[in-house]
Design an enzyme around this catalytic site. Structure first.
Site, PDB file in Angstrom:
ATOM      1  N   CYS A 108      56.525 -45.939 119.444  1.00 53.24           N
ATOM      2  CA  CYS A 108      55.425 -45.039 120.371  1.00 53.24           C
ATOM      3  C   CYS A 108      54.545 -44.328 119.297  1.00 53.24           C
ATOM      4  O   CYS A 108      55.005 -43.869 118.201  1.00 53.24           O
ATOM      5  CB  CYS A 108      56.164 -44.122 121.228  1.00 53.24           C
ATOM      6  SG  CYS A 108      57.188 -44.947 122.313  1.00 53.24           S
ATOM      7  N   GLY A 152      51.907 -48.535 119.547  1.00 53.17           N
ATOM      8  CA  GLY A 152      52.409 -49.129 120.683  1.00 53.17           C
ATOM      9  C   GLY A 152      51.377 -49.594 121.456  1.00 53.17           C
ATOM     10  O   GLY A 152      50.356 -48.783 121.809  1.00 53.17           O
ATOM     11  N   ASN A 171      58.380 -40.091 120.720  1.00 47.70           N
ATOM     12  CA  ASN A 171      58.620 -41.423 119.655  1.00 47.70           C
ATOM     13  C   ASN A 171      59.661 -41.083 119.122  1.00 47.70           C
ATOM     14  O   ASN A 171      60.123 -40.216 118.378  1.00 47.70           O
ATOM     15  CB  ASN A 171      57.202 -41.071 118.792  1.00 47.70           C
ATOM     16  CG  ASN A 171      57.316 -42.064 117.723  1.00 47.70           C
ATOM     17  OD1 ASN A 171      57.283 -41.690 116.439  1.00 47.70           O
ATOM     18  ND2 ASN A 171      57.971 -43.152 117.994  1.00 47.70           N
ATOM     19  N   GLY A 172      60.387 -42.239 119.052  1.00 44.62           N
ATOM     20  CA  GLY A 172      61.876 -42.425 118.446  1.00 44.62           C
ATOM     21  C   GLY A 172      62.824 -43.250 119.345  1.00 44.62           C
ATOM     22  O   GLY A 172      62.587 -43.633 120.485  1.00 44.62           O
ATOM     23  N   TYR A 201      54.982 -50.192 106.986  1.00 49.36           N
ATOM     24  CA  TYR A 201      54.247 -50.689 108.011  1.00 49.36           C
ATOM     25  C   TYR A 201      53.736 -49.914 109.167  1.00 49.36           C
ATOM     26  O   TYR A 201      52.684 -50.165 109.578  1.00 49.36           O
ATOM     27  CB  TYR A 201      55.069 -51.692 108.616  1.00 49.36           C
ATOM     28  CG  TYR A 201      54.700 -52.545 109.820  1.00 49.36           C
ATOM     29  CD1 TYR A 201      53.603 -53.555 109.583  1.00 49.36           C
ATOM     30  CD2 TYR A 201      55.001 -51.977 111.106  1.00 49.36           C
ATOM     31  CE1 TYR A 201      53.138 -53.955 111.093  1.00 49.36           C
ATOM     32  CE2 TYR A 201      54.271 -52.606 112.226  1.00 49.36           C
ATOM     33  CZ  TYR A 201      53.552 -53.726 112.141  1.00 49.36           C
ATOM     34  OH  TYR A 201      52.888 -54.020 113.345  1.00 49.36           O
TER      35      TYR A 201
HETATM   36  P1  AMP Z   1      57.963 -61.589 111.209  1.00 50.47           P
HETATM   37  O1  AMP Z   1      56.799 -62.413 111.556  1.00 50.47           O
HETATM   38  O2  AMP Z   1      59.033 -61.404 112.269  1.00 50.47           O
HETATM   39  O3  AMP Z   1      58.627 -61.820 109.841  1.00 50.47           O
HETATM   40  O4  AMP Z   1      57.377 -60.080 111.126  1.00 50.47           O
HETATM   41  C1  AMP Z   1      56.510 -59.823 109.900  1.00 50.47           C
HETATM   42  C2  AMP Z   1      55.154 -59.348 110.257  1.00 50.47           C
HETATM   43  O5  AMP Z   1      55.238 -58.448 111.243  1.00 50.47           O
HETATM   44  C3  AMP Z   1      54.450 -59.017 109.375  1.00 50.47           C
HETATM   45  O6  AMP Z   1      53.162 -59.267 109.213  1.00 50.47           O
HETATM   46  C4  AMP Z   1      54.435 -57.110 109.400  1.00 50.47           C
HETATM   47  O7  AMP Z   1      53.373 -56.804 109.127  1.00 50.47           O
HETATM   48  C5  AMP Z   1      54.712 -57.142 110.849  1.00 50.47           C
HETATM   49  N1  AMP Z   1      55.888 -56.250 111.345  1.00 50.47           N
HETATM   50  C6  AMP Z   1      57.021 -55.672 110.505  1.00 50.47           C
HETATM   51  N2  AMP Z   1      57.710 -54.803 110.975  1.00 50.47           N
HETATM   52  C7  AMP Z   1      56.992 -54.642 112.319  1.00 50.47           C
HETATM   53  C8  AMP Z   1      57.384 -53.972 113.528  1.00 50.47           C
HETATM   54  N3  AMP Z   1      58.151 -53.247 113.649  1.00 50.47           N
HETATM   55  N4  AMP Z   1      56.477 -54.072 114.457  1.00 50.47           N
HETATM   56  C9  AMP Z   1      55.575 -54.741 114.471  1.00 50.47           C
HETATM   57  N5  AMP Z   1      55.408 -55.611 113.655  1.00 50.47           N
HETATM   58  C10 AMP Z   1      55.874 -55.535 112.541  1.00 50.47           C
END
Ligand code: AMP
Length: 489
Positions: A20, A46, A120-121, A260
């Protein structure tokens, strides 16, 4: 090698989880209008639901499924949410129809008066506390861990509201940043390790609280400072007051904010997120070089690191993947099936640039491997001679328990495969990850202090800085099943 299981459908799961952004403002005529702008700047934290509560002698609240811009616009905002104080919240969640009841801010009428609160958390002992509260007769309307805190405040034996709030904070564990509004105050609080961020800003006489500085920039507010870990801030018509709710201890801000989560134009811990990400790319170029014609970022989150890599390696940086901005973040989709389509909806290959070239794709991280697998295939199909892949953060081998949406260990690619196994699965010619030392180096030439790491890097190292009571009880089969009403209409 363990088998890699596809993520289960999480729709209707009554799990407590949050990812969040929060915002609060006190001392300005159109507090809700500023909150709308702040939440818009925090939309990346979010996208499934949003809410605003304001106070003008009475409390007003509106909560919606969807984006801020879709719900909080229009000239009538002032009539809908009047007041000189307001708080707002952006939420990612997993539950379908049930979502609105978990949407924040949550409001409760207590012996000390009304309180709207947003968070948030994630609290690592929320299930345990909830079980005890229910046992004592508390009635819950949501599965949000924020509601646990409302109950704790309401049941505190202290008299003054702020003492009741601190009393509640002392019973919870995990990573959190709270904002709340009462009939007299705007309040904020941050967990004792500073896992989740919260900054204080000022615009004229008005004070602002926000998850990130990008929410201050949008309203032209000045950054006062970050709220310190373990600190509570109270803003009233008489000004601002800080209360140390917990003794000072070495802090552990979540390193994933840099990797990220935070927006690149935000300043976190005094550092530009953009510059840190670029330095991750520079380090990556040194640690895992590639003999290629082009460096291509996976948009948008891979861009700063790819730029750093390209500049360090002196290889052309090109936009080989074009992103369609009209779909949300791939990851923030509740099912694997939707996520699979999501990647295709979101990215397309710039064919004429890629054909016949040796390319290196750079992303900020690999979680499940969904994005990287699809993108490698897409770039190969577009005629690339070679496709190499680099992650600007280390292998994610451990789940998160502090409010970042991360799957469980069985779905984390790096927890289930070695480097060669991952490379093969991705279909890349080579694969490389930034080392943990490289990550710390990018954060300011620090080497990781093994005794007391300067960040919470649990996703990479498994070193969790708090107790994980709920998780331990879950593993021991002791967590109570939450009965949850699924609204069908
Ligand atoms: P994945 O496709 O599951 O390997 O997720 C990696 C991709 O999702 C990368 O392009 C990251 O930029 C993004 N990503 C990494 N961590 C998160 C997160 N917690 N929430 C949303 N997107 C994420």
């Amino acid at each position: 090698m363990p088998t890699y299981t596809a993520p289960k459908d999480l729709i209707m799961s009554p799990k407590i989880r949050e990812e969040c952004g929060v915002f609060g403002v006190y001392g300005v005529e159109d507090a809700a209008a500023l909150t709308t702008l702040g939440l818009h700047a925090l939309q990346h934290r979010g996208q499934e639901a949003c809410g605003i509560a304001s106070f003008d002698g009475k409390f007003h609240s509106e909560r919606h499924i969807g984006l801020v811009g879709e719900n909080f616009t229009g000239k009538d905002l002032r009539q809908r949410l009047p007041g000189h104080a307001a708080i707002g919240h952006n939420r990612y969640s997993t539950a379908g129809k049930t979502l609105l009841r978990n949407t924040q801010p949550l409001f409760a009428e207590m012996a000390s008066g009304g309180l709207a609160i947003a968070h948030n958390g994630h609290l690592t002992n929320a299930y345990l506390l909830r079980e005890q509260l229910v046992h004592d007769g508390a009635i819950f309307q949501s599965t949000s861990d924020t509601e646990v805190v409302l109950h704790l405040i309401s049941r505190s034996r202290r008299t003054a509201f702020i003492d009741r709030f601190i009393d509640a904070l002392r019973q919870i564990d995990g990573g959190f940043a709270f904002v709340g509004v009462t009939n007299k105050k705007l309040i904020g609080a941050r967990d004792r390790l500073g896992i989740r961020p919260l900054v204080i800003g000022k615009k004229g006489d008005a004070y602002i609280l926000a998850s990130e500085t990008c929410a201050l920039d949008i309203i032209d507010a000045k950054l006062v400072r970050e709220l310190e870990p373990g600190e509570v801030v109270v803003i009233t018509k008489d000004g601002i007051e800080f209360i140390r709710a917990f003794p000072k201890i070495p802090t552990r801000p979540c390193v994933f904010e840099f990797v990220y989560f935070a927006r690149p134009d935000s300043i976190v811990g005094g550092q530009s997120v953009y510059e840190v990400r670029k330095r991750m790319g520079v380090r990556l170029a040194k640690e895992c070089p590639a003999d290629v014609d082009l460096i291509i970022p996976v948009p948008d989150s891979g861009v700063p690191a790819a730029l750093g890599f390209a500049q360090a390696a002196q290889i052309p940086f090109e936009l080989g993947i074009i992103r369609n901005h009209y779909v949300g973040r791939t990851f923030i989709q509740p099912t694997q099936a939707i996520r699979d389509i999501g990647v295709r909806l979101k990215h397309s290959a710039n064919h004429s640039l890629i054909k016949g070239k040796k390319v290196l794709l750079v992303d900020d991280s690999i979680v499940r491997g969904t994005t990287s697998t699809k993108i490698v295939r897409m770039i190969r199909d577009a005629g690339a001679a070679e496709v190499h892949f680099r992650s600007a953060s280390p292998e994610i081998r451990h789940p998160d328990f502090y409010g970042v949406d991360m799957p469980s260990t069985d779905k984390l690619l790096a927890a289930n495969y070695d480097l060669e196994g991952m490379r093969e699965l991705l279909g890349a010619d080579t694969l490389g990850f930034l080392s943990i030392e490289g990550l710390y180096g990018a954060l300011g030439d620090l080497s990781r202090n093994a005794e007391y790491p300067q960040f919470s890097d649990h996703c990479f190292t498994g070193d969790y800085p708090t107790s994980l009571v709920d998780n331990e009880r879950k593993n021991a089969g002791e967590n109570p099943q939450l009965s949850f009403l699924v609204d069908v209409a």
